[in-house]
Design an enzyme around this catalytic site. Sequence first.
Site, short mmCIF file in Angstrom:
data_model
loop_
_atom_site.label_atom_id
_atom_site.label_comp_id
_atom_site.label_asym_id
_atom_site.label_seq_id
_atom_site.Cartn_x
_atom_site.Cartn_y
_atom_site.Cartn_z
N ALA A 32 2.08 5.63 8.87
CA ALA A 32 1.57 4.27 8.74
C ALA A 32 0.13 4.27 8.23
CB ALA A 32 1.61 3.57 10.10
N ASP A 33 -0.20 3.19 7.56
CA ASP A 33 -1.59 2.96 7.18
C ASP A 33 -2.01 1.62 7.80
OD1 ASP A 33 -0.57 0.90 5.53
OD2 ASP A 33 -0.68 2.14 3.72
N SER A 34 -3.22 1.21 7.54
CA SER A 34 -3.72 0.00 8.19
C SER A 34 -2.92 -1.25 7.79
CB SER A 34 -5.21 -0.20 7.90
OG SER A 34 -5.45 -0.24 6.52
N LEU A 35 -2.42 -1.28 6.57
CA LEU A 35 -1.60 -2.42 6.14
C LEU A 35 -0.28 -2.44 6.92
CD1 LEU A 35 -1.09 -4.85 4.36
CD2 LEU A 35 -0.26 -3.31 2.58
N ASP A 36 0.31 -1.26 7.14
CA ASP A 36 1.52 -1.18 7.95
C ASP A 36 1.28 -1.74 9.35
OD1 ASP A 36 3.37 0.05 6.13
OD2 ASP A 36 2.39 1.98 6.49
#
Length: 81
Positions: A32-36
């Site tokens: 995951a990244d921050s947008l996820d």
Amino acid sequence: MIEAAVEKAISHQFGVNEDFVNLDKTLAEFDADSLDLVELVMGIEDELGIEISDDSIDALGGDALKVTDRQLVDVAAKLKG
């Protein structure tokens, strides 16, 4: 109910079978990244009809991607009442 809603949101967000979701996994384990994270929180909010503030997520620790699925369940449970 809350665990199932969080698992469903995680499954949908990351395109994995709900059987693969383990509440002790961190979001980083889903790459995951921050947008996820933002999209996942929105999915949980939609599933449960609640609003999760940024402060609620920030309170879980400095690195949001180290948040476990169980911590998200705990946050949602507190808000759902």
